[in-house]
Design a protein around this motif. Structure first.
Motif, PDB file in Angstrom:
ATOM      1  N   LEU A   1       8.496 -12.336  -4.799  1.00  0.00           N
ATOM      2  CA  LEU A   1       7.568 -13.378  -5.251  1.00  0.00           C
ATOM      3  C   LEU A   1       8.248 -14.743  -5.262  1.00  0.00           C
ATOM      4  N   GLN A   2       9.468 -14.806  -5.741  1.00  0.00           N
ATOM      5  CA  GLN A   2      10.182 -16.085  -5.756  1.00  0.00           C
ATOM      6  C   GLN A   2      10.376 -16.630  -4.347  1.00  0.00           C
ATOM      7  N   HIS A   3      10.712 -15.752  -3.409  1.00  0.00           N
ATOM      8  CA  HIS A   3      10.892 -16.199  -2.024  1.00  0.00           C
ATOM      9  C   HIS A   3       9.574 -16.656  -1.419  1.00  0.00           C
ATOM     10  N   ALA A   4       8.491 -15.940  -1.715  1.00  0.00           N
ATOM     11  CA  ALA A   4       7.184 -16.327  -1.179  1.00  0.00           C
ATOM     12  C   ALA A   4       6.759 -17.685  -1.725  1.00  0.00           C
ATOM     13  N   ARG A   5       6.989 -17.911  -2.999  1.00  0.00           N
ATOM     14  CA  ARG A   5       6.622 -19.196  -3.609  1.00  0.00           C
ATOM     15  C   ARG A   5       7.472 -20.333  -3.047  1.00  0.00           C
ATOM     16  N   GLN A   6       8.755 -20.081  -2.901  1.00  0.00           N
ATOM     17  CA  GLN A   6       9.656 -21.107  -2.373  1.00  0.00           C
ATOM     18  C   GLN A   6       9.212 -21.573  -0.990  1.00  0.00           C
ATOM     19  N   ARG A   7       8.663 -20.635  -0.196  1.00  0.00           N
ATOM     20  CA  ARG A   7       8.259 -20.947   1.179  1.00  0.00           C
ATOM     21  C   ARG A   7       6.797 -21.373   1.291  1.00  0.00           C
ATOM     22  N   GLY A   8       6.086 -21.322   0.183  1.00  0.00           N
ATOM     23  CA  GLY A   8       4.683 -21.722   0.216  1.00  0.00           C
ATOM     24  C   GLY A   8       3.775 -20.729   0.894  1.00  0.00           C
TER      25      GLY A   8
ATOM     26  N   ALA B   1      -1.068  -9.500  -7.233  1.00  0.00           N
ATOM     27  CA  ALA B   1      -2.093  -8.463  -7.411  1.00  0.00           C
ATOM     28  C   ALA B   1      -1.462  -7.074  -7.497  1.00  0.00           C
ATOM     29  N   ALA B   2      -0.279  -6.944  -6.900  1.00  0.00           N
ATOM     30  CA  ALA B   2       0.413  -5.638  -6.901  1.00  0.00           C
ATOM     31  C   ALA B   2       1.350  -5.477  -8.084  1.00  0.00           C
ATOM     32  N   GLY B   3       1.383  -6.456  -8.970  1.00  0.00           N
ATOM     33  CA  GLY B   3       2.197  -6.312 -10.169  1.00  0.00           C
ATOM     34  C   GLY B   3       3.512  -7.041 -10.155  1.00  0.00           C
ATOM     35  N   ALA B   4       3.675  -8.001  -9.227  1.00  0.00           N
ATOM     36  CA  ALA B   4       4.912  -8.786  -9.229  1.00  0.00           C
ATOM     37  C   ALA B   4       4.991  -9.618 -10.503  1.00  0.00           C
ATOM     38  N   ARG B   5       6.148  -9.613 -11.116  1.00  0.00           N
ATOM     39  CA  ARG B   5       6.351 -10.362 -12.361  1.00  0.00           C
ATOM     40  C   ARG B   5       6.626 -11.831 -12.024  1.00  0.00           C
ATOM     41  N   PRO B   6       5.886 -12.763 -12.644  1.00  0.00           N
ATOM     42  CA  PRO B   6       6.019 -14.186 -12.292  1.00  0.00           C
ATOM     43  C   PRO B   6       7.412 -14.763 -12.516  1.00  0.00           C
ATOM     44  N   GLY B   7       8.164 -14.224 -13.448  1.00  0.00           N
ATOM     45  CA  GLY B   7       9.479 -14.817 -13.653  1.00  0.00           C
ATOM     46  C   GLY B   7      10.188 -14.250 -14.845  1.00  0.00           C
TER      47      GLY B   7
ATOM     48  N   ALA C   1       0.826  -1.208   0.000  1.00  0.00           N
ATOM     49  CA  ALA C   1       0.000   0.000   0.000  1.00  0.00           C
ATOM     50  C   ALA C   1       0.862   1.261   0.000  1.00  0.00           C
ATOM     51  N   ALA C   2       2.065   1.142   0.595  1.00  0.00           N
ATOM     52  CA  ALA C   2       2.997   2.276   0.627  1.00  0.00           C
ATOM     53  C   ALA C   2       3.871   2.341  -0.623  1.00  0.00           C
ATOM     54  N   ARG C   3       3.523   1.542  -1.625  1.00  0.00           N
ATOM     55  CA  ARG C   3       4.202   1.529  -2.928  1.00  0.00           C
ATOM     56  C   ARG C   3       5.619   0.964  -2.885  1.00  0.00           C
ATOM     57  N   ALA C   4       5.838  -0.006  -2.018  1.00  0.00           N
ATOM     58  CA  ALA C   4       7.118  -0.717  -2.061  1.00  0.00           C
ATOM     59  C   ALA C   4       7.255  -1.412  -3.413  1.00  0.00           C
ATOM     60  N   ASP C   5       8.465  -1.476  -3.912  1.00  0.00           N
ATOM     61  CA  ASP C   5       8.736  -2.101  -5.213  1.00  0.00           C
ATOM     62  C   ASP C   5       8.674  -3.621  -5.043  1.00  0.00           C
ATOM     63  N   VAL C   6       7.626  -4.231  -5.553  1.00  0.00           N
ATOM     64  CA  VAL C   6       7.431  -5.670  -5.356  1.00  0.00           C
ATOM     65  C   VAL C   6       8.363  -6.504  -6.218  1.00  0.00           C
ATOM     66  N   ASN C   7       9.075  -5.876  -7.127  1.00  0.00           N
ATOM     67  CA  ASN C   7       9.998  -6.609  -8.000  1.00  0.00           C
ATOM     68  C   ASN C   7      11.468  -6.354  -7.667  1.00  0.00           C
ATOM     69  N   LEU C   8      11.719  -5.611  -6.599  1.00  0.00           N
ATOM     70  CA  LEU C   8      13.102  -5.318  -6.222  1.00  0.00           C
ATOM     71  C   LEU C   8      13.741  -6.579  -5.646  1.00  0.00           C
ATOM     72  N   PRO C   9      14.777  -7.128  -6.295  1.00  0.00           N
ATOM     73  CA  PRO C   9      15.332  -8.410  -5.864  1.00  0.00           C
ATOM     74  C   PRO C   9      16.382  -8.264  -4.765  1.00  0.00           C
TER      75      PRO C   9
ATOM     76  N   ILE D   1       0.745 -14.280   0.741  1.00  0.00           N
ATOM     77  CA  ILE D   1       1.713 -13.257   0.341  1.00  0.00           C
ATOM     78  C   ILE D   1       1.934 -13.306  -1.162  1.00  0.00           C
ATOM     79  N   GLU D   2       2.002 -14.499  -1.708  1.00  0.00           N
ATOM     80  CA  GLU D   2       2.151 -14.640  -3.167  1.00  0.00           C
ATOM     81  C   GLU D   2       1.005 -13.939  -3.888  1.00  0.00           C
ATOM     82  N   ALA D   3      -0.212 -14.139  -3.414  1.00  0.00           N
ATOM     83  CA  ALA D   3      -1.383 -13.529  -4.058  1.00  0.00           C
ATOM     84  C   ALA D   3      -1.321 -12.002  -3.969  1.00  0.00           C
ATOM     85  N   LEU D   4      -0.899 -11.488  -2.820  1.00  0.00           N
ATOM     86  CA  LEU D   4      -0.788 -10.042  -2.659  1.00  0.00           C
ATOM     87  C   LEU D   4       0.239  -9.464  -3.627  1.00  0.00           C
ATOM     88  N   LEU D   5       1.369 -10.149  -3.753  1.00  0.00           N
ATOM     89  CA  LEU D   5       2.423  -9.670  -4.638  1.00  0.00           C
ATOM     90  C   LEU D   5       1.984  -9.680  -6.096  1.00  0.00           C
TER      91      LEU D   5
END
Length: 209
Positions: A186-193, A203-209, A170-178, A197-201
């Motif tokens: 997103l990769q870390h959220a998926r790795q941990r199941g 929805a906020a524009g995280a690139r799948p890969g 909501a504070a506009r953090a960069d969801v793709n900043l590695p 959090i994955e859904a939130l990312l």
């Protein structure tokens, strides 16, 4: 009968540190009135305010801040009252340090702002307070991690951290900043199941890969 010798400054300041550690706000005020230096350092270079903050002694901390204590004064391991209060979620003291001129760009020994450990430790209220104050949500620490990355990497993915991820987005953090190895939140959220959090990312524009 001879007059008692005046108390030395060193003795006053040792007593001030003890009063801060115990949370004895009345004695803190008395010693300051007697001439104890509000930012006197102990052997670890901590001020009385940092000592009070470590124990979450709100009244003693308020007394010291009202007397002009430096909320940004760091000890030997680069903790300050502001940074420690944020990292530990000591909300009343954090609020007081922000009102007293906390340096939002100051960093701890890991090169992180107060927001990063607050996010890691699940202190959602502190995260909200720090975001509202204007702390950089995309600051990168010495480990090459942001608050968003730490809220995923160093968490259990539970409700508190889900809330924090939501706040950071909501504070506009960069969801793709590695991170330093190129791995995204997103990769870390998926790795941990961490499905929420994955859904939130996503929805906020995280690139799948």
């Amino acid at each position: 009968m001879g007059m008692a010798a005046p108390m030395s400054a060193a003795s006053l300041e040792e007593r001030l540190h003890r009063a801060a550690e115990k949370g004895d706000a009345a004695t803190v005020r008395t010693l300051l009135a007697q001439g104890a230096r509000v930012d006197a350092r102990n052997p670890a270079k901590a001020t009385p305010l940092l000592v009070a903050t470590r124990h979450n002694h709100v009244d003693a901390a308020h007394a010291l801040i009202q007397a002009g204590a430096d909320v940004n004064a760091k000890d030997a391991i680069e903790d300050s009252p502001y940074l420690y209060a944020g990292a530990r979620g000591h909300l009343e003291i954090l609020r007081a340090t922000l009102a007293a001129g906390a340096d939002l760009k100051s960093t701890n020994r890991y090169g992180g702002t107060a927001l990063i450990p607050a996010a890691e430790r699940g202190h959602a209220e502190a995260v909200a307070m720090l975001i509202a104050a204007g702390v950089d949500v995309d600051h990168v620490n010495n480990l090459q991690w942001t608050a968003l990355l730490e809220a995923i990497l160093l968490s259990d993915g539970g409700p508190r951290h889900v809330q924090i991820v939501r706040q950071l987005i909501a504070a506009r953090a960069d969801v793709n900043l590695p991170d330093g190895e190129g791995r995204t939140p997103l990769q870390h959220a998926r790795q941990r199941g961490y499905r929420q959090i994955e859904a939130l990312l996503l929805a906020a524009g995280a690139r799948p890969g």
